[in-house]
Motif scaffolding. Structure first.
Motif, short mmCIF file in Angstrom:
data_model
loop_
_atom_site.label_atom_id
_atom_site.label_comp_id
_atom_site.label_asym_id
_atom_site.label_seq_id
_atom_site.Cartn_x
_atom_site.Cartn_y
_atom_site.Cartn_z
N LEU A 176 0.86 -1.21 -0.01
CA LEU A 176 0.00 0.08 -0.18
C LEU A 176 0.70 1.17 0.03
O LEU A 176 0.49 2.33 -0.13
CB LEU A 176 -0.73 0.00 1.36
CG LEU A 176 -2.23 -0.78 0.86
CD1 LEU A 176 -2.83 -0.94 2.52
CD2 LEU A 176 -3.20 0.05 0.13
N HIS A 206 -3.42 4.17 0.30
CA HIS A 206 -3.40 3.59 1.73
C HIS A 206 -4.18 4.53 2.90
O HIS A 206 -4.44 6.06 2.58
CB HIS A 206 -2.07 3.54 2.25
CG HIS A 206 -1.29 4.85 2.48
ND1 HIS A 206 -1.29 5.79 3.34
CD2 HIS A 206 -0.10 5.38 1.81
CE1 HIS A 206 -0.46 6.83 3.34
NE2 HIS A 206 0.19 6.53 2.23
N GLY A 207 -4.66 4.21 3.76
CA GLY A 207 -5.24 4.70 4.80
C GLY A 207 -4.22 5.39 6.01
O GLY A 207 -3.04 5.64 5.70
N SER A 208 -4.57 5.50 7.15
CA SER A 208 -3.99 6.21 8.17
C SER A 208 -2.86 5.14 8.83
O SER A 208 -1.91 5.80 9.52
CB SER A 208 -4.81 6.80 9.26
OG SER A 208 -5.66 5.70 9.88
N ALA A 209 -3.15 4.06 8.65
CA ALA A 209 -2.00 3.02 9.23
C ALA A 209 -1.55 3.19 10.87
O ALA A 209 -0.63 3.63 10.96
CB ALA A 209 -0.77 2.92 8.18
N PRO A 210 -2.66 3.21 11.60
CA PRO A 210 -2.31 3.64 12.81
C PRO A 210 -1.31 2.64 13.72
O PRO A 210 -0.31 3.05 14.53
CB PRO A 210 -3.64 3.07 13.76
CG PRO A 210 -4.67 3.20 12.69
CD PRO A 210 -3.98 2.69 11.54
N ASP A 211 -0.85 1.58 13.01
CA ASP A 211 0.25 0.89 13.53
C ASP A 211 1.63 1.21 13.04
O ASP A 211 2.46 0.88 14.04
CB ASP A 211 0.14 -0.78 13.02
CG ASP A 211 0.04 -0.71 11.36
OD1 ASP A 211 -0.56 0.09 10.75
OD2 ASP A 211 0.84 -1.51 10.78
N LEU A 212 1.81 2.30 12.24
CA LEU A 212 2.91 2.96 11.87
C LEU A 212 3.10 4.28 12.59
O LEU A 212 4.31 4.72 12.41
CB LEU A 212 3.12 3.02 10.33
CG LEU A 212 3.30 1.80 9.55
CD1 LEU A 212 3.14 1.91 8.19
CD2 LEU A 212 4.39 0.70 9.90
N ASN A 271 6.00 4.90 4.44
CA ASN A 271 6.62 5.16 2.93
C ASN A 271 5.94 6.22 2.54
O ASN A 271 4.75 6.22 2.18
CB ASN A 271 6.48 3.61 2.01
CG ASN A 271 7.17 3.81 0.95
OD1 ASN A 271 7.69 4.95 0.40
ND2 ASN A 271 6.87 2.81 0.23
P1 ATP Z 1 -7.27 3.10 7.93
O1 ATP Z 1 -8.31 2.66 9.15
O2 ATP Z 1 -7.22 4.44 7.94
O3 ATP Z 1 -7.81 2.52 6.47
P2 ATP Z 1 -5.60 0.82 8.11
O4 ATP Z 1 -4.43 0.80 8.85
O5 ATP Z 1 -6.99 -0.09 8.20
O6 ATP Z 1 -6.18 2.43 8.01
P3 ATP Z 1 -3.91 1.16 5.69
O7 ATP Z 1 -3.67 2.39 6.34
O8 ATP Z 1 -4.63 1.31 4.29
O9 ATP Z 1 -5.51 0.75 6.36
O10 ATP Z 1 -2.91 0.41 5.77
C1 ATP Z 1 -2.93 -1.15 5.88
C2 ATP Z 1 -1.38 -1.58 6.62
O11 ATP Z 1 -0.55 -1.53 5.27
C3 ATP Z 1 -0.91 -0.77 7.45
O12 ATP Z 1 -1.14 -1.28 8.68
C4 ATP Z 1 0.69 -0.77 7.33
O13 ATP Z 1 1.11 -1.83 7.76
C5 ATP Z 1 0.56 -0.76 5.75
N1 ATP Z 1 0.74 0.34 5.10
C6 ATP Z 1 -0.36 1.22 4.56
N2 ATP Z 1 0.34 2.58 4.03
C7 ATP Z 1 1.65 2.18 4.46
C8 ATP Z 1 2.86 3.02 4.12
N3 ATP Z 1 2.76 4.24 3.19
N4 ATP Z 1 4.30 2.66 4.51
C9 ATP Z 1 4.16 1.44 4.80
N5 ATP Z 1 3.30 0.57 5.02
C10 ATP Z 1 1.93 1.24 5.03
#
Ligand code: ATP
Length: 352
Positions: A243, A264-270, A277
């Motif tokens: 993503l 991609h979304g907000s990726a709270p884990d990162l 990235n």
């Molecule tokens: P949201 O609820 O905002 O959609 P989410 O965590 O459910 O957030 P994504 O943000 O789309 O969904 O990301 C899913 C996973 O992909 C993240 O947990 C992360 O590990 C990985 N990921 C997403 N974007 C990036 C990025 N820019 N760089 C590295 N890893 C990413």
């Protein structure tokens, strides 16, 4: 040209600011006169004030700006994403950004995915019934009007022809969802008559997903409704390598206004780790340069991003050890080098 920059939530607040020096550098080097203002729309503002998209924002954007550059919306404190719907769907619908373009940059080349962005299952038609506070009936209607399908299909076919594409695939599910499915097929077949350069095919979404994952090379252009396009774009992101790599543009062809954002979304884990990235966000800026007719700036940015992704500065999702900052520092260093080497700008160090 003014851009409204909305970092939004989570890693949006990390990747978007990281890419802005590259935007400024390219704007100055190519004399594009692009400037921006930063808006703090997102979860914090929603929780503090209850405001997502401020009243009057749509008129302000349409009057004073050419585009929005958005990071991400999503926050664990707002599980139903009410603020995200208010802001993102507000922008998409309010500014009629009906064409969502998501290029899938794969090893063999680029597959252009176009997603209808305003109706279908996201039309907001439906409701629910509750008994003692528990939802007992839930309805989301898939709504498509002929004019909306027509304008989308016509624009995308024209764009694919401009891009020199030869093949286009309509993704649908008319065997199980016959009403909207048949409408899409009918419009697609009629519109295709005006594009003899393009060869059209139609695939059921389930078998299409299977085929795309097994072998994406036969595909050039893909047209999909709102929900199917949303899902296919995440499959496409996985095929691209994650993503962190997938970018998108949402456009209103009539007004020219557009919104650029990573998929991609907000990726709270990162969040807070500094390792998100920024490639997808920066690639969205390349789409913006293209949209405003600055193909040379777009091409240069893409070249430098591709080179940085192969370098030691690559972020962990790409197998590297770099941080968000390291990656964009590498990109701006490569831009400096290329601007001088391609004689777009004189050397400041005396070197060529
Ligand atoms: P949201 O609820 O905002 O959609 P989410 O965590 O459910 O957030 P994504 O943000 O789309 O969904 O990301 C899913 C996973 O992909 C993240 O947990 C992360 O590990 C990985 N990921 C997403 N974007 C990036 C990025 N820019 N760089 C590295 N890893 C990413």
């Amino acid at each position: 040209m003014r851009i409204a920059v909305v970092p939004g939530d989570g890693i949006g607040q990390e990747v978007v600011p990281a890419t802005l020096p590259a935007l400024t550098m390219l704007s100055e080097a190519f004399g594009l006169g692009i400037d921006y203002d930063v808006f703090d729309w997102g979860a914090d503002q929603w929780l503090a004030t209850g405001v997502g998209l401020p009243s009057g924002a749509l008129g302000h954007l349409a009057r004073d700006y050419g585009a929005v550059f958005l990071g991400a919306l999503g926050d664990p404190r707002i599980p139903d994403m009410a603020h995200g719907r208010d802001i993102l769907l507000g922008l998409r619908k309010g500014l009629d950004l009906y064409v969502n373009h998501r290029p899938l940059v794969l090893r063999h080349g680029v597959v252009d995915l176009y997603r209808e962005n305003t109706q279908g299952l996201y039309a907001g038609v439906g409701g629910s019934l509750t008994r003692f506070g528990e939802v007992t009936v839930a309805i989301d209607e898939c709504v498509y009007t002929r004019d909306v399908v027509e304008r989308f299909v016509r624009f995308c076919l024209g764009r694919l022809r401009e891009q020199g594409r030869r093949k286009v695939t309509l993704v649908h599910k008319s065997n199980a969802v016959p009403n909207t499915g048949s409408l899409w097929q009918d419009v697609f077949r009629r519109e295709m008559a005006a594009f003899p350069e393009l060869t059209g095919s139609e695939e059921y979404v389930d078998s299409f997903c299977y085929n795309l994952v097994r072998d994406p090379t036969p595909y050039e252009g893909i047209l999909a409704s709102n929900l199917f396009g949303d899902i296919i774009s995440d499959i496409g992101a996985a095929l691209m390598g994650g993503l962190g790599l997938a970018s998108s543009a949402s456009v209103c062809p009539e007004s020219g206004f557009a919104l650029f954002e990573p998929v991609h979304g907000s990726a709270p884990d990162l969040v807070g780790k500094g390792t998100a990235n920024p490639y997808a966000a920066a690639m969205s800026l390349a789409l913006m340069f293209d949209h405003f007719g600055h193909g040379a700036a777009a091409g240069l940015l893409r070249d430098c991003l591709t080179e940085a992704a192969d370098s030691e500065a690559a972020t962990p999702d790409l197998g590297g050890k770099g941080s968000t900052r390291d990656f964009m520092d590498q990109v701006t260093a490569l831009l400096e080098r290329e601007l001088v080497r391609r004689r777009i700008r004189p050397s400041t160090t005396g070197e060529l």
